[in-house]
Scaffold this motif. Structure first.
Motif, PDB file in Angstrom:
ATOM      1  N   GLY A  20       0.800  -1.219   0.000  1.00 15.88           N
ATOM      2  CA  GLY A  20       0.000   0.000   0.000  1.00 15.88           C
ATOM      3  C   GLY A  20       0.825   1.258   0.000  1.00 15.88           C
ATOM      4  O   GLY A  20       0.455   2.257   0.594  1.00 15.88           O
ATOM      5  N   LEU A  21       2.001   1.241  -0.652  1.00 22.64           N
ATOM      6  CA  LEU A  21       2.836   2.437  -0.653  1.00 22.64           C
ATOM      7  C   LEU A  21       2.172   3.615  -1.320  1.00 22.64           C
ATOM      8  O   LEU A  21       2.564   4.748  -1.099  1.00 22.64           O
ATOM      9  CB  LEU A  21       4.153   2.134  -1.385  1.00 22.64           C
ATOM     10  N   ARG A 136       3.690  -2.070   7.941  1.00 25.48           N
ATOM     11  CA  ARG A 136       5.106  -2.186   8.319  1.00 25.48           C
ATOM     12  C   ARG A 136       5.989  -2.525   7.121  1.00 25.48           C
ATOM     13  O   ARG A 136       7.204  -2.335   7.168  1.00 25.48           O
ATOM     14  CB  ARG A 136       5.262  -3.249   9.398  1.00 25.48           C
ATOM     15  N   SER A 137       5.389  -3.059   6.055  1.00 21.11           N
ATOM     16  CA  SER A 137       6.188  -3.383   4.878  1.00 21.11           C
ATOM     17  C   SER A 137       6.796  -2.145   4.237  1.00 21.11           C
ATOM     18  O   SER A 137       7.740  -2.248   3.442  1.00 21.11           O
ATOM     19  CB  SER A 137       5.323  -4.114   3.846  1.00 21.11           C
ATOM     20  N   TYR A 176      18.306   3.946  10.911  1.00 21.71           N
ATOM     21  CA  TYR A 176      17.183   4.547  10.195  1.00 21.71           C
ATOM     22  C   TYR A 176      15.996   3.593  10.131  1.00 21.71           C
ATOM     23  O   TYR A 176      14.836   4.005  10.192  1.00 21.71           O
ATOM     24  CB  TYR A 176      17.616   4.959   8.791  1.00 21.71           C
ATOM     25  N   ALA A 177      16.279   2.297  10.012  1.00 22.68           N
ATOM     26  CA  ALA A 177      15.184   1.320  10.024  1.00 22.68           C
ATOM     27  C   ALA A 177      14.473   1.325  11.367  1.00 22.68           C
ATOM     28  O   ALA A 177      13.242   1.228  11.450  1.00 22.68           O
ATOM     29  CB  ALA A 177      15.730  -0.076   9.713  1.00 22.68           C
ATOM     30  N   THR A 178      15.253   1.463  12.459  1.00 21.63           N
ATOM     31  CA  THR A 178      14.649   1.526  13.792  1.00 21.63           C
ATOM     32  C   THR A 178      13.785   2.771  13.941  1.00 21.63           C
ATOM     33  O   THR A 178      12.676   2.712  14.487  1.00 21.63           O
ATOM     34  CB  THR A 178      15.749   1.517  14.867  1.00 21.63           C
ATOM     35  N   VAL A 179      14.302   3.893  13.458  1.00 23.73           N
ATOM     36  CA  VAL A 179      13.510   5.128  13.495  1.00 23.73           C
ATOM     37  C   VAL A 179      12.219   4.954  12.703  1.00 23.73           C
ATOM     38  O   VAL A 179      11.128   5.349  13.134  1.00 23.73           O
ATOM     39  CB  VAL A 179      14.333   6.312  12.949  1.00 23.73           C
ATOM     40  N   GLY A 180      12.349   4.350  11.508  1.00 21.73           N
ATOM     41  CA  GLY A 180      11.161   4.143  10.684  1.00 21.73           C
ATOM     42  C   GLY A 180      10.137   3.254  11.362  1.00 21.73           C
ATOM     43  O   GLY A 180       8.934   3.516  11.313  1.00 21.73           O
ATOM     44  N   LEU A 181      10.617   2.174  12.011  1.00 22.61           N
ATOM     45  CA  LEU A 181       9.701   1.284  12.724  1.00 22.61           C
ATOM     46  C   LEU A 181       8.990   2.012  13.849  1.00 22.61           C
ATOM     47  O   LEU A 181       7.777   1.834  14.067  1.00 22.61           O
ATOM     48  CB  LEU A 181      10.465   0.080  13.279  1.00 22.61           C
ATOM     49  N   ALA A 182       9.718   2.844  14.597  1.00 21.93           N
ATOM     50  CA  ALA A 182       9.112   3.583  15.705  1.00 21.93           C
ATOM     51  C   ALA A 182       8.058   4.562  15.200  1.00 21.93           C
ATOM     52  O   ALA A 182       6.950   4.635  15.737  1.00 21.93           O
ATOM     53  CB  ALA A 182      10.193   4.320  16.496  1.00 21.93           C
ATOM     54  N   VAL A 183       8.386   5.292  14.147  1.00 18.42           N
ATOM     55  CA  VAL A 183       7.431   6.246  13.591  1.00 18.42           C
ATOM     56  C   VAL A 183       6.214   5.518  13.024  1.00 18.42           C
ATOM     57  O   VAL A 183       5.063   5.954  13.203  1.00 18.42           O
ATOM     58  CB  VAL A 183       8.108   7.110  12.503  1.00 18.42           C
TER      59      VAL A 183
END
Length: 445
Positions: A20-21, A136-137, A176-183
């Motif tokens: 769903g991007l 999350r994808s 950056y992946a961790t930041v993205g997951l948190a956001v």
């Protein structure tokens, strides 16, 4: 799907599968300009980075053409966002905008010192942009974009890279992946709270609509059920979907009964009290004394819990006989009048307390003559006049200048107009118009 946090818009079909991007198709209006605003910040920081690097000597510019190519890539993102604001269908390809930003930051990084560039944190803007999209994808796509930013200098200049550079890139991508997951998780939780709030709001609205329908069903039936000698009209215009005002009329064994009440407060709670008081008063139709109906209504509202505050109700209740005799009781209402056929207006006064506060009411008696009209309003009618202190006098003048009962109700309705009123507006009018007595027959010669 893109969340963009802007709308209740229809979901766009995804071109990238279940991830769903591609987000939502945004409706016309100011909300469709949000991508332009977000991309404007990215372009501003990329442009300022290039300008500052050009002006300040101790900021390195290792490849000026590549640096300005990065500015051009960010400008392309602005142009695409602007085009999408006027052609919402282009938002199906919204991923193009942060993709351009990843390329822009990669080019800017190479042109301003490569691994020594101080402008790499700009990459956080497109990362957050993608991270707030539902699913999350989407983290995969922000990782791909971040990798493009860090690996683009390797494509431009493959040689001269220390092994530590690769370790630093891997470590940066993990952060950056961790930041993205948190956001993404915060956005998901916020979206669920919004959806729950909307579901609760819709449920409340449905219940209010049902309450309004029930309240409308409690309005008195057509006046055709009343004796022909009474011309009765009325209306109630609630300030909200459900109001605290109520009115009623119905035939009785001795003529007709009229009721107008005003519950303290507004909304569903006041509407429930209004329905209860109306029902109890109507159940007293066989009792000739109108004060009895008010006493029974107070008994019906009484609560065994002394800590519960009962909303009081001002109420006017009258019984009119076919001979024009009016027996009435007033529980703190004080807004009933008789307009005589001669044009004189008399106010029906009482010092009794409202239903729910008092415990004793007195019945009064008046006599209507043919053409006389009894009128009762709620205090919301007085709010329709500009001068609060002179509102009752202004309403009396309106009565004097108005014709039959239908015209009185129409005039009050016209005062409401299309504007939202502060209080419920109710008026009930009953004109006593008995058929003229037949002329005596002439004696035969």
């Amino acid at each position: 799907m893109s969340v963009n946090q802007v709308s209740d818009d229809t979901l766009r079909p995804s071109v990238w599968g279940d991830s769903g991007l591609l987000g939502r198709v945004m409706s016309a209006g100011s909300r469709r300009h949000v991508p332009v605003l977000k991309q404007g910040f990215v372009f501003f920081f990329v442009l300022m980075a290039a300008l500052v690097s050009t002006v300040i000597p101790w900021l390195p510019v290792t490849d000026a053409p590549t640096m300005w190519a990065g500015v051009s890539a960010a400008l392309f993102g602005v142009a695409f966002a602007a085009a999408a604001s006027w052609r919402p269908r282009l938002l199906a390809w919204e991923i193009v905008i942060p993709a351009a930003d990843f390329v822009a930051v990669g080019l800017l990084r190479y042109g301003t010192g490569d691994s020594r560039s101080v402008f790499v944190p700009i990459i956080l803007l497109p990362i957050v942009w993608i991270a707030v999209w539902a699913g999350r994808s989407n983290i995969v796509w922000l990782l791909v974009g971040s990798a493009v930013t860090f690996l683009l200098p390797f494509v431009i200049d493959p040689g001269g890279r220390a092994p530590s550079e690769f370790i630093r890139i891997v470590f940066s991508l993990a952060i950056y992946a961790t930041v993205g997951l948190a956001v993404n998780e915060l956005a998901r939780q916020a979206s669920r709270r919004v959806e729950l709030s909307r579901a609760q709001q819709h449920a409340v609205e449905r219940e209010i609509d049902k309450a309004a329908t029930i309240q409308q069903s409690l309005l008195p039936p057509k006046t055709s059920l009343l004796p022909d000698m009474f011309a009765v009209r009325g209306t109630c215009i609630p300030a909200r979907t459900v109001g605290g005002d109520f009115y009623d009329w119905y035939p009785t064994p001795d003529g007709i009964a009229l009721t107008v009440g005003d519950v303290m407060g507004k909304g569903v709670g006041a509407g429930m009290i209004a329905a209860a008081v109306r029902s109890v008063i109507r159940s007293s139709s066989d009792d000739l004394d109108p004060a009895v109906a008010l006493r029974r209504a107070t008994t019906g509202l009484a609560s065994g819990d002394s800590d519960v505050d009962i909303q009081f109700t001002t109420c006017f209740h009258a019984r009119i006989t076919p001979s024009g005799e009016v027996r009435w009781a007033d529980g703190g209402h004080g807004l009933a009048l008789i307009r005589r056929a001669s044009g004189l207006v008399e106010r029906l006064r009482s010092s009794d307390l409202p239903v729910g506060l008092g415990d004793h009411w007195v019945s009064h008696t008046d006599q209507l003559q043919p053409g006389d009209t009894i009128v009762c309003i709620s205090d919301g009618v007085l709010d329709l006049f500009p001068d609060e202190l002179l509102a009752f006098s202004a309403f009396q003048r309106l009565l004097i200048s108005t014709g039959d009962s239908s015209e009185i109700v129409q005039r009050v309705t016209e005062l409401v107009g299309d504007d939202e009123q502060a209080d419920d507006v109710t008026v009930v009018v009953a004109t006593f118009a008995p058929a003229p007595a037949p002329a005596p027959a002439l004696a035969r010669a």
